[in-house]
Design a protein around this motif. Structure first.
Motif, PDB file in Angstrom:
ATOM      1  N   ALA A 219       0.885  -1.220  -0.096  1.00  0.00           N
ATOM      2  CA  ALA A 219       0.002   0.055  -0.063  1.00  0.00           C
ATOM      3  C   ALA A 219       0.851   1.302   0.085  1.00  0.00           C
ATOM      4  CB  ALA A 219      -0.844   0.160   1.201  1.00  0.00           C
ATOM      5  N   PRO A 220       0.392   2.346  -0.899  1.00  0.00           N
ATOM      6  CA  PRO A 220       1.206   3.428  -0.659  1.00  0.00           C
ATOM      7  C   PRO A 220       0.825   4.087   0.831  1.00  0.00           C
ATOM      8  CG  PRO A 220      -0.537   3.784  -2.141  1.00  0.00           C
ATOM      9  CD  PRO A 220      -0.482   2.359  -1.775  1.00  0.00           C
ATOM     10  N   VAL A 221       1.548   4.630   1.528  1.00  0.00           N
ATOM     11  CA  VAL A 221       1.434   5.192   2.837  1.00  0.00           C
ATOM     12  C   VAL A 221       1.621   6.580   2.961  1.00  0.00           C
ATOM     13  CG1 VAL A 221       1.524   4.683   5.359  1.00  0.00           C
ATOM     14  CG2 VAL A 221       1.946   2.865   3.575  1.00  0.00           C
ATOM     15  N   GLY A 222       0.747   7.398   3.570  1.00  0.00           N
ATOM     16  CA  GLY A 222       1.030   8.887   3.669  1.00  0.00           C
ATOM     17  C   GLY A 222       1.428   9.225   5.056  1.00  0.00           C
ATOM     18  N   LEU A 223       1.575  10.454   5.197  1.00  0.00           N
ATOM     19  CA  LEU A 223       2.195  10.915   6.513  1.00  0.00           C
ATOM     20  C   LEU A 223       1.478  10.783   7.714  1.00  0.00           C
ATOM     21  CD1 LEU A 223       3.827  14.609   5.367  1.00  0.00           C
ATOM     22  CD2 LEU A 223       4.882  12.279   5.441  1.00  0.00           C
ATOM     23  N   GLY A 224       0.034  10.678   7.430  1.00  0.00           N
ATOM     24  CA  GLY A 224      -0.712  10.396   8.633  1.00  0.00           C
ATOM     25  C   GLY A 224      -0.430   8.904   9.322  1.00  0.00           C
ATOM     26  N   ALA A 225      -0.283   7.988   8.493  1.00  0.00           N
ATOM     27  CA  ALA A 225       0.082   6.728   9.120  1.00  0.00           C
ATOM     28  C   ALA A 225       1.588   6.884   9.501  1.00  0.00           C
ATOM     29  CB  ALA A 225      -0.168   5.527   8.262  1.00  0.00           C
ATOM     30  N   ARG A 226       2.282   7.245   8.755  1.00  0.00           N
ATOM     31  CA  ARG A 226       3.683   7.514   9.131  1.00  0.00           C
ATOM     32  C   ARG A 226       3.885   8.176  10.574  1.00  0.00           C
ATOM     33  NH1 ARG A 226       9.209   7.858   6.790  1.00  0.00           N
ATOM     34  NH2 ARG A 226      10.224   9.722   7.823  1.00  0.00           N
ATOM     35  N   ASP A 227       3.067   9.072  10.911  1.00  0.00           N
ATOM     36  CA  ASP A 227       2.794   9.536  12.184  1.00  0.00           C
ATOM     37  C   ASP A 227       2.606   8.635  13.336  1.00  0.00           C
ATOM     38  OD1 ASP A 227       3.346  11.812  14.050  1.00  0.00           O
ATOM     39  OD2 ASP A 227       1.320  11.794  14.298  1.00  0.00           O
ATOM     40  N   THR A 228       1.273   7.813  12.984  1.00  0.00           N
ATOM     41  CA  THR A 228       0.719   6.782  14.087  1.00  0.00           C
ATOM     42  C   THR A 228       1.841   5.713  14.270  1.00  0.00           C
ATOM     43  OG1 THR A 228      -0.665   5.685  12.360  1.00  0.00           O
ATOM     44  CG2 THR A 228      -1.515   7.220  13.765  1.00  0.00           C
ATOM     45  N   LEU A 229       2.518   5.340  13.337  1.00  0.00           N
ATOM     46  CA  LEU A 229       3.417   4.222  13.264  1.00  0.00           C
ATOM     47  C   LEU A 229       4.737   4.674  14.097  1.00  0.00           C
ATOM     48  CD1 LEU A 229       3.159   3.452   9.430  1.00  0.00           C
ATOM     49  CD2 LEU A 229       2.966   1.752  11.340  1.00  0.00           C
ATOM     50  N   ARG A 230       5.244   5.810  13.748  1.00  0.00           N
ATOM     51  CA  ARG A 230       6.510   6.331  14.800  1.00  0.00           C
ATOM     52  C   ARG A 230       6.055   6.296  16.088  1.00  0.00           C
ATOM     53  NH1 ARG A 230       6.495  11.017  17.812  1.00  0.00           N
ATOM     54  NH2 ARG A 230       4.742  12.308  17.103  1.00  0.00           N
ATOM     55  N   LEU A 231       4.892   6.929  16.257  1.00  0.00           N
ATOM     56  CA  LEU A 231       4.359   7.317  17.674  1.00  0.00           C
ATOM     57  C   LEU A 231       4.309   5.923  18.486  1.00  0.00           C
ATOM     58  CD1 LEU A 231       3.385   9.269  20.046  1.00  0.00           C
ATOM     59  CD2 LEU A 231       1.210   9.448  18.849  1.00  0.00           C
ATOM     60  N   GLU A 232       3.768   4.789  18.109  1.00  0.00           N
ATOM     61  CA  GLU A 232       3.580   3.661  18.607  1.00  0.00           C
ATOM     62  C   GLU A 232       4.802   2.993  18.722  1.00  0.00           C
ATOM     63  OE1 GLU A 232      -0.740   1.418  17.088  1.00  0.00           O
ATOM     64  OE2 GLU A 232       1.457   0.883  16.037  1.00  0.00           O
ATOM     65  N   ALA A 233       5.913   3.400  17.916  1.00  0.00           N
ATOM     66  CA  ALA A 233       7.160   2.933  18.230  1.00  0.00           C
ATOM     67  C   ALA A 233       7.911   3.907  19.099  1.00  0.00           C
ATOM     68  CB  ALA A 233       7.965   2.805  16.787  1.00  0.00           C
ATOM     69  N   ALA A 234       7.369   4.996  19.552  1.00  0.00           N
ATOM     70  CA  ALA A 234       7.900   5.790  20.379  1.00  0.00           C
ATOM     71  C   ALA A 234       9.154   6.474  19.876  1.00  0.00           C
ATOM     72  CB  ALA A 234       8.286   5.371  21.927  1.00  0.00           C
ATOM     73  N   LEU A 235       9.036   6.743  18.562  1.00  0.00           N
ATOM     74  CA  LEU A 235      10.387   7.459  17.867  1.00  0.00           C
ATOM     75  C   LEU A 235       9.916   8.902  17.615  1.00  0.00           C
ATOM     76  CD1 LEU A 235      10.590   5.046  14.872  1.00  0.00           C
ATOM     77  CD2 LEU A 235      12.141   5.198  16.900  1.00  0.00           C
ATOM     78  N   PRO A 236      10.867   9.773  18.183  1.00  0.00           N
ATOM     79  CA  PRO A 236      10.570  11.277  18.361  1.00  0.00           C
ATOM     80  C   PRO A 236      10.216  11.865  17.091  1.00  0.00           C
ATOM     81  CG  PRO A 236      12.827  10.841  19.135  1.00  0.00           C
ATOM     82  CD  PRO A 236      12.376   9.664  18.752  1.00  0.00           C
ATOM     83  N   LEU A 237       9.418  12.750  17.140  1.00  0.00           N
ATOM     84  CA  LEU A 237       9.329  13.780  15.831  1.00  0.00           C
ATOM     85  C   LEU A 237       9.545  15.306  16.338  1.00  0.00           C
ATOM     86  CD1 LEU A 237       8.103  14.340  13.071  1.00  0.00           C
ATOM     87  CD2 LEU A 237       5.945  14.555  14.051  1.00  0.00           C
ATOM     88  N   TYR A 238      10.652  15.771  15.549  1.00  0.00           N
ATOM     89  CA  TYR A 238      10.865  17.143  15.749  1.00  0.00           C
ATOM     90  C   TYR A 238       9.766  18.084  15.709  1.00  0.00           C
ATOM     91  CZ  TYR A 238      14.128  20.788  16.485  1.00  0.00           C
ATOM     92  OH  TYR A 238      14.911  21.927  17.011  1.00  0.00           O
ATOM     93  N   GLY A 239       9.655  18.833  16.482  1.00  0.00           N
ATOM     94  CA  GLY A 239       8.458  19.819  16.750  1.00  0.00           C
ATOM     95  C   GLY A 239       7.431  19.344  17.966  1.00  0.00           C
TER      96      GLY A 239
END
Lengths: 364, 129
Positions: A219-239
């Motif tokens: 599946a092509p994946v957008g920034l919306g799921a990129r954010d939920t995926l990184r958040l579950e993995a507790a990877l920080p997001l700048y800002g």
């Protein structure tokens, strides 16, 4: 607003767009939940060409990068990468970055889109010795292929022995007949690959990857799921979890800071903070009552505000409302009961271990 | 995209079904599509007073929080108890199982300010541009 070389393809796939860091990026195609699930259970393809690429070149490239970043490049051989940070002398985070050692004369750094200009200025102003800082962002596209099926999908398009490339290693190779830099890295909590390539070949690579993955349900994946995926993995997001006024020690990134290095920007301030202790620390919370934490919501204990949420969502994988946030060190123990002020209502939750989600490693 | 003929529509993308003095309220197909996957709903209590164009509840998608506005003033007669546990019904059946509340109207004249299906369809087409 800037567009990536794949903009027309996103449009044709029915993407919805969002402004991010000055770029018009796909936020979702079929839907965030379905895209999230595709990455956790199968494979997803992301266009993250908005990310910046900055090179340090010259005889002193590695030494210059050592001084600019907090992790230890001495631990890297050619073809290896590491997560790192650019810090100010006061310890605040300029950006979180991925540092690739190409050779003893070339360090290739992937930076956040929203920080690209700031990072470039910062690195140029603070680069010492026989080395030059070059912003190559305009030349590169970046595709991320992530999920348990990612290696199988990529393997059909390259002769690279993917199974023998460790996590955080990278190779320059041909993928679908195009020159690319293939890194065993990602930002989803799944196994996967990030593929840097020239803008001109990005479209062909994107098509080839979607085609190769069609039998795997890619599946092509957008920034919306990129954010939920990184958040579950507790990877920080700048800002969100990181900014110029937050230090790595506060953000739970002490492991990235190598004090053994004699000199790097921020070292003295961070050493002092390590000795004095931090005034706040990043925690993960799960809510035990209905509600969803969001950035900026207050964290409350006994009616007192003790911190604030930096990111939150309803975790698609866990089915629970999760959030990252900063609180005073006294309230960081796992199991601590804290509430979140959601539109004037106190909603109960508790501190949990991070990450929220950890993938099962194959062959365990 | 559906715009049922028998409903009235607000500029905030709620629909209203009028039966006597009762107005059933939900969010439109366009609204649910714009929001994306809805994962949380906050409803008022029965007997709460709602005022036209004031927020009476909240829907949250994975990414964002949005208020739901009352298209008419009145008292909450009934709420859709199934929604909090099944917020995806707002995506799957916005004009049916995804109804949100029923309001006992104070002033049926307020309905005159709402749009017909045709007017709303045009309104949405303009907003999309």
């Amino acid at each position: 607003m800037q567009r990536t070389p794949l903009y027309d393809r996103h449009r044709a796939l029915g993407a919805r767009f969002v402004e991010f860091g000055g770029w018009e990026m796909p936020v979702q195609y079929s839907g965030i939940l379905a895209e999230h699930r595709a990455v956790r259970e199968g494979v997803g393809l992301f266009d993250v060409s908005h990310m910046g690429e900055i090179e340090i070149r010259g005889a002193g490239a590695v030494a210059a990068a050592q001084e600019l970043t907090v992790n230890d490049l001495g631990r890297l051989r050619d073809g290896e990468a590491q997560y790192s940070l650019l810090c100010r002398p006061n310890g605040g985070v300029v950006d979180d970055i991925m540092v690739h050692r190409v050779s003893d004369r070339c360090v290739f750094i992937c930076v956040n889109a929203s920080n690209r200009d700031k990072d470039f200025q910062w690195m140029r102003e603070n680069c010492r010795g026989d080395a030059e800082v070059i912003d190559r962002s305009a030349e590169y596209a970046l595709l991320a292929l992530q999920g348990p099926r990612a290696t199988a999908v990529l393997g059909r398009l390259t002769t690279l022995p993917l199974a023998s490339i460790p996590r955080f290693a990278f190779r320059d190779a041909e993928v679908a007949g195009q020159t690319a830099r293939v890194a065993h890295t990602g930002y989803t909590g799944e196994d996967g690959w990030e593929i840097y390539c020239a803008n001109a070949v990005a479209g062909g690579l994107w098509d080839a990857l979607l085609d190769s993955g069609s039998s795997d349900g890619i599946a092509p994946v957008g920034l919306g799921a990129r954010d939920t995926l990184r958040l579950e993995a507790a990877l920080p997001l700048y800002g969100h979890e990181l900014d110029d006024d937050t230090t790595p020690l506060e953000a739970g990134l002490s492991w990235v800071v190598r004090f053994q290095k004699p000199e790097f920007l921020g070292r003295e301030a961070l050493l002092r903070q390590r000795e004095a202790g931090v005034a706040r620390r990043l925690i993960g919370m799960v809510l035990t009552e209905p509600g969803i934490p969001r950035q900026g919501y207050s964290i409350v204990m006994d009616g007192q505000i003790v911190g604030a949420i930096t990111s939150g969502t309803k975790s698609p994988t866990l089915g629970k409302a999760i959030g990252l946030g900063y609180v005073r060190p006294a309230w960081t123990d796992v199991g601590t009961k804290l509430s979140i002020d959601i539109r004037g209502r106190e909603v109960s939750g508790e501190v949990v271990h991070l990450p929220f989600y950890k993938r099962q490693v194959q062959g365990g | 995209m559906e715009f049922p003929e028998d409903l009235k529509y607000s500029k905030e993308h709620e629909w209203v079904l009028v039966e006597g003095n009762t107005a059933t309220v939900g969010i439109t197909d366009y609204a649910q599509d714009q929001l994306g996957d809805i994962v949380f709903v906050e409803l008022p209590a029965i007997d709460d007073k709602v005022s036209k164009e004031d927020a009476f509840g909240v829907v949250e998608s994975v990414k964002a929080v949005s208020d739901i506005y009352a298209p008419v003033s009145g008292k909450v007669l009934e709420i859709n108890d199934d929604l909090p546990d099944n917020p995806e019904m707002l995506n799957e059946d916005p004009y049916g199982d995804g109804w949100i509340i029923k309001i006992e109207m104070n002033d049926p004249d307020e309905l005159k300010d709402l749009m017909t299906a045709t007017e709303y369809e045009e309104y949405v087409a303009e907003e999309k541009e």
